[in-house]
Design a protein around this motif. Structure first.
Motif, PDB file in Angstrom:
ATOM      1  N   SER A  68      10.243  10.064  -0.234  1.00  0.00           N
ATOM      2  CA  SER A  68       8.820   9.763  -0.364  1.00  0.00           C
ATOM      3  C   SER A  68       8.029  11.040  -0.072  1.00  0.00           C
ATOM      4  CB  SER A  68       8.431   8.650   0.615  1.00  0.00           C
ATOM      5  OG  SER A  68       7.076   8.326   0.463  1.00  0.00           O
ATOM      6  N   PRO A  69       7.747  11.829  -1.125  1.00  0.00           N
ATOM      7  CA  PRO A  69       7.055  13.094  -0.922  1.00  0.00           C
ATOM      8  C   PRO A  69       5.609  12.931  -0.431  1.00  0.00           C
ATOM      9  CG  PRO A  69       7.352  12.674  -3.260  1.00  0.00           C
ATOM     10  CD  PRO A  69       8.072  11.593  -2.524  1.00  0.00           C
ATOM     11  N   ASP A  70       4.996  11.799  -0.754  1.00  0.00           N
ATOM     12  CA  ASP A  70       3.645  11.514  -0.257  1.00  0.00           C
ATOM     13  C   ASP A  70       3.510   9.998  -0.107  1.00  0.00           C
ATOM     14  OD1 ASP A  70       2.309  10.360  -2.788  1.00  0.00           O
ATOM     15  OD2 ASP A  70       3.106  12.279  -3.509  1.00  0.00           O
ATOM     16  N   PRO A  71       2.443   9.514   0.552  1.00  0.00           N
ATOM     17  CA  PRO A  71       2.327   8.070   0.830  1.00  0.00           C
ATOM     18  C   PRO A  71       2.279   7.168  -0.396  1.00  0.00           C
ATOM     19  CG  PRO A  71       0.757   9.305   2.151  1.00  0.00           C
ATOM     20  CD  PRO A  71       1.378  10.270   1.195  1.00  0.00           C
ATOM     21  N   ARG A  72       1.949   7.704  -1.559  1.00  0.00           N
ATOM     22  CA  ARG A  72       1.798   6.865  -2.742  1.00  0.00           C
ATOM     23  C   ARG A  72       2.916   7.005  -3.772  1.00  0.00           C
ATOM     24  NH1 ARG A  72      -1.556   3.230  -1.847  1.00  0.00           N
ATOM     25  NH2 ARG A  72      -3.642   3.676  -1.157  1.00  0.00           N
ATOM     26  N   SER A  73       3.991   7.749  -3.457  1.00  0.00           N
ATOM     27  CA  SER A  73       5.049   7.896  -4.463  1.00  0.00           C
ATOM     28  C   SER A  73       6.446   7.967  -3.857  1.00  0.00           C
ATOM     29  CB  SER A  73       4.789   9.128  -5.329  1.00  0.00           C
ATOM     30  OG  SER A  73       4.869  10.291  -4.560  1.00  0.00           O
ATOM     31  N   LEU A  74       7.411   7.614  -4.697  1.00  0.00           N
ATOM     32  CA  LEU A  74       8.829   7.726  -4.356  1.00  0.00           C
ATOM     33  C   LEU A  74       9.500   8.543  -5.447  1.00  0.00           C
ATOM     34  CD1 LEU A  74       9.818   4.047  -3.415  1.00  0.00           C
ATOM     35  CD2 LEU A  74       9.528   5.955  -1.851  1.00  0.00           C
ATOM     36  N   VAL A  75      10.490   9.342  -5.058  1.00  0.00           N
ATOM     37  CA  VAL A  75      11.275  10.087  -6.032  1.00  0.00           C
ATOM     38  C   VAL A  75      12.727   9.641  -5.880  1.00  0.00           C
ATOM     39  CG1 VAL A  75      12.086  12.361  -6.767  1.00  0.00           C
ATOM     40  CG2 VAL A  75       9.727  12.072  -6.019  1.00  0.00           C
ATOM     41  N   ILE A  76      13.304   9.204  -7.003  1.00  0.00           N
ATOM     42  CA  ILE A  76      14.688   8.739  -7.013  1.00  0.00           C
ATOM     43  C   ILE A  76      15.527   9.782  -7.733  1.00  0.00           C
ATOM     44  CG2 ILE A  76      16.235   6.888  -7.747  1.00  0.00           C
ATOM     45  CD1 ILE A  76      13.634   5.119  -7.926  1.00  0.00           C
ATOM     46  N   GLN A  77      16.487  10.339  -7.024  1.00  0.00           N
ATOM     47  CA  GLN A  77      17.339  11.400  -7.568  1.00  0.00           C
ATOM     48  C   GLN A  77      18.777  10.873  -7.618  1.00  0.00           C
ATOM     49  OE1 GLN A  77      15.966  15.039  -7.019  1.00  0.00           O
ATOM     50  NE2 GLN A  77      17.317  15.533  -8.724  1.00  0.00           N
ATOM     51  N   SER A  80      15.123  13.306 -12.354  1.00  0.00           N
ATOM     52  CA  SER A  80      14.777  12.319 -11.335  1.00  0.00           C
ATOM     53  C   SER A  80      13.732  11.357 -11.890  1.00  0.00           C
ATOM     54  CB  SER A  80      14.237  13.020 -10.083  1.00  0.00           C
ATOM     55  OG  SER A  80      13.043  13.693 -10.394  1.00  0.00           O
ATOM     56  N   ILE A  81      13.495  10.292 -11.130  1.00  0.00           N
ATOM     57  CA  ILE A  81      12.489   9.311 -11.521  1.00  0.00           C
ATOM     58  C   ILE A  81      11.436   9.269 -10.428  1.00  0.00           C
ATOM     59  CG2 ILE A  81      12.048   6.847 -11.869  1.00  0.00           C
ATOM     60  CD1 ILE A  81      14.794   6.663 -13.169  1.00  0.00           C
ATOM     61  N   ARG A  82      10.193   9.350 -10.858  1.00  0.00           N
ATOM     62  CA  ARG A  82       9.080   9.288  -9.908  1.00  0.00           C
ATOM     63  C   ARG A  82       8.375   7.951 -10.088  1.00  0.00           C
ATOM     64  NH1 ARG A  82       5.740  12.525  -6.807  1.00  0.00           N
ATOM     65  NH2 ARG A  82       6.942  14.380  -7.241  1.00  0.00           N
ATOM     66  N   LEU A  83       8.136   7.287  -8.971  1.00  0.00           N
ATOM     67  CA  LEU A  83       7.367   6.037  -8.975  1.00  0.00           C
ATOM     68  C   LEU A  83       6.055   6.299  -8.252  1.00  0.00           C
ATOM     69  CD1 LEU A  83      10.099   3.442  -7.896  1.00  0.00           C
ATOM     70  CD2 LEU A  83       9.340   3.972 -10.195  1.00  0.00           C
ATOM     71  N   GLY A 118       0.781  -1.232   0.000  1.00  0.00           N
ATOM     72  CA  GLY A 118       0.000   0.000   0.000  1.00  0.00           C
ATOM     73  C   GLY A 118       0.805   1.269   0.000  1.00  0.00           C
ATOM     74  N   ARG A 119       1.566   1.500   1.054  1.00  0.00           N
ATOM     75  CA  ARG A 119       2.356   2.729   1.141  1.00  0.00           C
ATOM     76  C   ARG A 119       3.626   2.618   0.314  1.00  0.00           C
ATOM     77  NH1 ARG A 119       1.542   6.490   5.008  1.00  0.00           N
ATOM     78  NH2 ARG A 119       3.722   7.030   4.944  1.00  0.00           N
ATOM     79  N   ALA A 120       4.070   3.748  -0.208  1.00  0.00           N
ATOM     80  CA  ALA A 120       5.346   3.779  -0.922  1.00  0.00           C
ATOM     81  C   ALA A 120       6.451   3.614   0.110  1.00  0.00           C
ATOM     82  CB  ALA A 120       5.495   5.101  -1.660  1.00  0.00           C
ATOM     83  N   ASN A 121       7.313   2.646  -0.092  1.00  0.00           N
ATOM     84  CA  ASN A 121       8.361   2.360   0.864  1.00  0.00           C
ATOM     85  C   ASN A 121       9.648   2.116   0.079  1.00  0.00           C
ATOM     86  OD1 ASN A 121      10.040   1.275   2.785  1.00  0.00           O
ATOM     87  ND2 ASN A 121       8.487  -0.068   3.669  1.00  0.00           N
ATOM     88  N   ALA A 122      10.707   2.802   0.443  1.00  0.00           N
ATOM     89  CA  ALA A 122      11.974   2.687  -0.294  1.00  0.00           C
ATOM     90  C   ALA A 122      12.511   1.259  -0.286  1.00  0.00           C
ATOM     91  CB  ALA A 122      13.008   3.638   0.288  1.00  0.00           C
TER      92      ALA A 122
END
Length: 183
Positions: free
Chosen positions: A57-66, A95-98, A28-32
């Motif tokens: 993790s800018p918000d619970p549903r996404s990850l940003v990879i820089q 960057s890449i956003r998931l 459920g939650r975005a987790n690195a």
């Protein structure tokens, strides 16, 4: 007889490895930690994403990879696409956003099945440690290093250790399945 510590340590490692594998199953939650199993081809060698980029993790549903090195961007994107994450990376050039979609019922069942598979693999690993321990004790008994009674006691103790770790694995799997269903 202090050999039990060696076998207990191996069984403990199986449980730790199981927890690591289960952390990579997203619930459920975005987790690195879902990226722990993803390796990027970085200058010819497979490298974990965490070693070549920062993950936020800018918000619970996404990850940003820089990535620290912009040339690694394409490699990271390729590695994520090739992984079993089932997420399309969005590359903006820096960057890449998931974005993690909410889990569907079908995907939850799939993840629960994967969780059970990891649990079974862990139980097999624990039983292999038991087999090795019993073989070692058998050799010691044949070499007259331990008595028949000591062998029987060791066999019983190793079986109890195996049962305890099998129960621990069941608890770990049950907890992860509840986590998957609760979302």
């Amino acid at each position: 007889m202090s050999d039990y510590k060696e076998f207990e340590a191996k069984m403990e490692k199986v449980c730790k490895d199981l927890n690591t594998a289960l952390a990579s199953i997203r619930a459920g939650r975005a987790n690195a930690s879902v990226l722990d199993q993803v390796a990027v081809d970085y200058y010819g060698s497979p490298t974990p994403i965490q070693q070549i980029a920062s993950i936020a993790s800018p918000d619970p549903r996404s990850l940003v990879i820089q990535p620290w090195d912009a040339s690694a961007l394409k490699g990271i994107e390729k590695a994520i696409l090739a992984s079993e994450l089932g997420i399309n990376p969005q590359n903006d050039g820096r960057s890449i956003r998931l974005v993690f979609p909410p889990l569907t019922e079908e995907r939850r069942k799939e993840l629960a099945k994967q969780t059970k598979k990891y649990g079974e693999e862990a139980k097999v690993a624990v039983r292999n440690v038991r087999r090795d321990a019993i073989e070692k004790m058998k050799k010691q008994q044949k070499a007259s290093e331990i008595t028949e009674d000591d062998y029987k006691k060791a066999e019983k103790d190793i079986q109890k250790l195996t049962d305890d770790y099998t129960k621990e694995i069941d608890k770990i799997i049950e907890k992860k399945e509840k986590e998957l269903i609760a979302i």
